[in-house]
Design a protein around this motif. Structure first.
Motif, PDB file in Angstrom:
ATOM      1  N   SER C 168     -64.136   2.599  13.922  1.00 42.63           N
ATOM      2  CA  SER C 168     -64.233   3.164  15.266  1.00 42.63           C
ATOM      3  C   SER C 168     -64.602   4.640  15.168  1.00 42.63           C
ATOM      4  O   SER C 168     -64.059   5.373  14.345  1.00 42.63           O
ATOM      5  N   VAL C 169     -65.536   5.033  16.003  1.00 39.33           N
ATOM      6  CA  VAL C 169     -66.033   6.414  16.004  1.00 39.33           C
ATOM      7  C   VAL C 169     -66.020   6.914  17.441  1.00 39.33           C
ATOM      8  O   VAL C 169     -66.539   6.249  18.337  1.00 39.33           O
ATOM      9  N   VAL C 178     -75.025   8.652   6.143  1.00 40.38           N
ATOM     10  CA  VAL C 178     -73.565   8.683   6.094  1.00 40.38           C
ATOM     11  C   VAL C 178     -73.048   7.259   5.881  1.00 40.38           C
ATOM     12  O   VAL C 178     -73.587   6.308   6.432  1.00 40.38           O
ATOM     13  N   LYS C 179     -71.997   7.110   5.027  1.00 42.11           N
ATOM     14  CA  LYS C 179     -71.379   5.797   4.817  1.00 42.11           C
ATOM     15  C   LYS C 179     -69.925   5.830   5.273  1.00 42.11           C
ATOM     16  O   LYS C 179     -69.149   6.675   4.810  1.00 42.11           O
ATOM     17  N   LEU C 180     -69.585   4.926   6.142  1.00 40.06           N
ATOM     18  CA  LEU C 180     -68.191   4.781   6.576  1.00 40.06           C
ATOM     19  C   LEU C 180     -67.738   3.378   6.192  1.00 40.06           C
ATOM     20  O   LEU C 180     -68.277   2.385   6.687  1.00 40.06           O
ATOM     21  N   ALA C 181     -66.760   3.288   5.293  1.00 35.56           N
ATOM     22  CA  ALA C 181     -66.258   1.978   4.871  1.00 35.56           C
ATOM     23  C   ALA C 181     -65.454   1.335   6.008  1.00 35.56           C
ATOM     24  O   ALA C 181     -65.151   1.976   7.022  1.00 35.56           O
ATOM     25  N   SER C 182     -65.109   0.097   5.835  1.00 32.64           N
ATOM     26  CA  SER C 182     -64.409  -0.657   6.882  1.00 32.64           C
ATOM     27  C   SER C 182     -63.085   0.009   7.242  1.00 32.64           C
ATOM     28  O   SER C 182     -62.385   0.545   6.395  1.00 32.64           O
ATOM     29  N   GLY C 183     -62.753  -0.039   8.525  1.00 28.81           N
ATOM     30  CA  GLY C 183     -61.461   0.457   8.988  1.00 28.81           C
ATOM     31  C   GLY C 183     -61.363   1.959   9.137  1.00 28.81           C
ATOM     32  O   GLY C 183     -60.280   2.475   9.448  1.00 28.81           O
ATOM     33  N   VAL C 184     -62.451   2.665   8.925  1.00 28.69           N
ATOM     34  CA  VAL C 184     -62.410   4.131   9.074  1.00 28.69           C
ATOM     35  C   VAL C 184     -62.239   4.494  10.558  1.00 28.69           C
ATOM     36  O   VAL C 184     -62.786   3.834  11.439  1.00 28.69           O
ATOM     37  N   ARG C 185     -61.475   5.557  10.802  1.00 31.19           N
ATOM     38  CA  ARG C 185     -61.224   6.045  12.171  1.00 31.19           C
ATOM     39  C   ARG C 185     -61.730   7.481  12.278  1.00 31.19           C
ATOM     40  O   ARG C 185     -61.155   8.392  11.680  1.00 31.19           O
ATOM     41  N   ILE C 186     -62.794   7.670  13.008  1.00 29.85           N
ATOM     42  CA  ILE C 186     -63.352   9.003  13.197  1.00 29.85           C
ATOM     43  C   ILE C 186     -63.103   9.449  14.636  1.00 29.85           C
ATOM     44  O   ILE C 186     -63.435   8.726  15.582  1.00 29.85           O
ATOM     45  N   GLY C 187     -62.511  10.623  14.796  1.00 27.27           N
ATOM     46  CA  GLY C 187     -62.436  11.231  16.116  1.00 27.27           C
ATOM     47  C   GLY C 187     -61.233  10.884  16.961  1.00 27.27           C
ATOM     48  O   GLY C 187     -61.212  11.168  18.158  1.00 27.27           O
ATOM     49  N   GLU C 188     -60.196  10.313  16.341  1.00 23.85           N
ATOM     50  CA  GLU C 188     -58.962  10.119  17.104  1.00 23.85           C
ATOM     51  C   GLU C 188     -58.335  11.493  17.397  1.00 23.85           C
ATOM     52  O   GLU C 188     -58.703  12.491  16.784  1.00 23.85           O
TER      53      GLU C 188
END
Lengths: 337, 337, 337
Positions: C168-169, C178-188
């Motif tokens: 979620s971003v 850019v690489k975001l692996a599974s389950g990454v939380r950006i911007g909470e």
């Protein structure tokens, strides 16, 4: 170990001559020999191209089965007989970059499709709303998969497994009676960074994750796939929430790991080992069978079988407790005087 | 505390005679008495079957309301009056195994369905794309739920809550104005492992999670359900990202917990307690109201109300700082001589 | 820095007179002046209302560009020339409460819709099943997004990014590759708590996350948005699994951060810094370029460029190792005597 074609697409065999060209390396060997895989130096098998960047006395560990090895100029003469040399200045970085061109991680699923046409879901398996299954994946009888979970391309899951919500699994072979709580991440790329001219680069990860029967993994924990070989979790091992198991860890049976514990890359964990909460183990460390690590331990060297260690850096728990008590006594008596 | 039928399906009441048969135990008591629940020894209520494996002097803590208790042969005579004995060699393991047969966790949602027919979603609640709601769940007025989140069977959520993306909630009762950031896991099984003949087995977890009004939980944090009773988070408590709250923790009001903090099973945390980042608390520890734990503290014993502790193992922060300073001084002066 | 309207809906400009009314504050300044943003005291720009609760000598750091500043009565005379005073008893709490009324986080996506009508997804981007895209979001050429991931309203993602499953971003601007692996939380929301009359309250977070080109983030890691300004991750920085980056962290290029590492709010991390596993850094600390932190380090003060530190509290690694060795020697020799 060869790269598993269920998880990685390959451009097919390339000749060593082509490899040398892609690598900008000088080949000492047969330019027509077909290269089919990439691997580490110690685990190379027939057809694999590996790399070596260690000290001369470590060259004896290079697998005699390797087809070829990337080496620096001074080391070309030290390879096992029959292993071709690809001579270049930066063996590891070159291996990373050519490997990246030859093998590509398959996408988790077909773009936009929920259940890929080639997936084999047993009629007695139960999928909740939103479950996504990739091409070539197989899901066994009696297995239940929670809402939104993603079973990546080529993944094999056995019978009677219980998988929660929002779990993602890729590059993995999973046994029977395995439980994965919600948010678990199986098979993401291990953490490997190498310096390139423009800055840090990711080292591609070509291995897999194997979970044996009756393994349980807690919520939001992560188990990375191996760099070349497999990350292995032995039968009946139980992993709590928010734990991390690094690439190429080999874990025995009935290991119990409490929350926040982390095991770095290439550790070997014996049968029946127990980790208290937040225990951490540095890479390439071996923990002997039946050993116990106290909560918050930070382990930087091997722990013999059956011992109980604690502290950071970890040492036998009794020593650690003695040090803690002695230090407390010194400063308390000092305060009074 | 009885097993909540909203979250666990039961085969219905079984007689103590049947229990004895399933357990392979000798019954001292009425074989026709109906058993309706499973519980721990101290919290057993009417109809519950519990187990005891402690020392004789601890038997006084066994609830007098228990219907029956699994005990080893030598302890059958020490139960409170009116509590039937189920005599066997491995009370806890037997309790685990029979419990597992009698009660089954309901699936998060109906297989394949997005909103279960029986779910009660208030017309003024807002659900994003992909939200899954299980049978018997209820979602209150003004509550907003982000994409893909899963509200499990029987879960009750109050009014004006804000739930992010990919959140999963099960076995939980949630108040008003609660915020759950993306990736939060509420109500997964607590971590409990017991040795069986073939190796480690999971201990089933029959409790719930209660989140009171105005609780906030940060991204990818996990709060496990109780083993038998409830995990409770008090009003206005605020939990940062990547925290873990173990089974049966009872937390007061306005507690603030920074990232990576972990609270092990059955801890009691007083009102207004503050935890710095990565603070960890061992199981069954009590932290008094208003106490503060420094970042990276590792707490293994009770902390009195209002005190400030730090270090591993944690002690009063002043003591810890004095030790750190003294140790540094010793080795610095030693270097000079 | 103004509040970004792509991520936060505003009720529009309000006059300072209206601000004073909402805040219950006494205004010393022009009641007709339009206020358009909220900010911290040091980063305030044209139109921003900020707050001050520090010591008198710190007032020189208040931005001369601020439109107005909430201050306690004794401090109203110390503001820079041209900055209006909003005099009240609890400047920070008041700022929190009025800010919450003026700006509202946009929902991640349109309620119930999968791809918001206004989203700009490049025809050469690939979206897996279940991907949700919010209003005003943009996704660049060649970017691939895994099953179920959520790209929030207004988020901008560059070209050739690889985003895993269940990511979620929100409130974020993301570069290329850019690489975001599974389950990454950006911007909470960053973790901020303030005491109100009824107990703890969340401090709203109005900032963003910026990920520069070639950043990689591991599975289930979290990067919070800034409180007012931005959380920034520099080019080619590599973050492992289960890491946490707090609000307003400014990180340089080619930083490498191993699993479980945590960086608290407002830290500044120089280029090429390396963190071993489970390293933690307290808030507002600066780590100089090229410095290294050993695994399990707990850093509470600034680390000069190029140095290697370890231990808790962290000090130069050599000192730490000397202390560990000395302590061990004292207690071992003592045992023998």
């Amino acid at each position: 170990m060869p790269v598993d074609p269920r998880f990685f697409a390959s451009i097919g065999a390339v000749t060593l001559g082509k490899w040398a060209e892609l690598a900008g390396a000088t080949l000492i060997g047969d330019p027509e020999a077909p290269a089919t895989g990439v691997s580490s130096a110690t685990s190379a098998r027939h057809g694999d191209v590996c790399f070596f960047e260690g000290r001369r006395e470590e060259m004896s560990a290079i697998s005699v089965d390797a087809l070829a090895c990337l080496v620096k100029p001074d080391f070309a003469d030290g390879l096992p007989e029959g292993v071709a040399a690809l001579v270049c200045d930066a063996p590891r970085l070159t291996h990373v970059r050519v490997g990246r061109q030859l093998f590509t991680l398959r996408p988790l699923s077909e773009w936009g499709e929920q259940i890929a046409p080639g997936a084999a879901v047993h009629p007695e398996a139960k999928l909740a709303h939103g479950v996504v299954v990739g091409a070539g994946a197989a899901i066994g009888e009696g297995t239940e998969i929670g809402p939104g979970s993603v079973i990546g391309a080529g993944v094999q899951i056995g019978r009677n497994c219980r998988i929660g919500a929002h779990v993602s699994v890729q590059c993995a072979l999973i046994g029977d009676h395995v439980k994965l709580a919600s948010g678990v991440r199986i098979g993401e790329a291990g953490f490997g960074v190498i310096a390139g001219e423009a800055g840090a680069e990711d080292i591609p990860q070509f291995g897999r994750v194997i979970l044996q029967d009756h393994v349980t993994v807690g919520a939001n924990s992560t188990i990375d796939r191996g760099a070349f070989d497999d990350t292995l979790i032995g039968e009946r091992s139980k992993i709590d929430n928010l734990c991390h198991i690094g690439h190429n860890v080999v874990m025995g049976r009935s290991v119990a790991i409490a929350a926040f514990s982390g095991i770095s890359g290439s550790c070997v964990i014996g049968d029946g080992v127990q980790l208290g909460g937040r225990a951490g183990i540095a890479d390439h460390v071996t923990i002997g069978a039946g050993a116990k690590l106290a909560a918050a331990a930070g382990v930087f060297r091997d722990v013999p079988a059956g011992e109980v260690w604690g502290g950071v850096p970890a040492r036998p728990l009794r020593e650690y407790m003695r040090e803690v008590a002695w230090l407390s006594k010194q400063t308390k008596s000092r305060k009074k005087t």
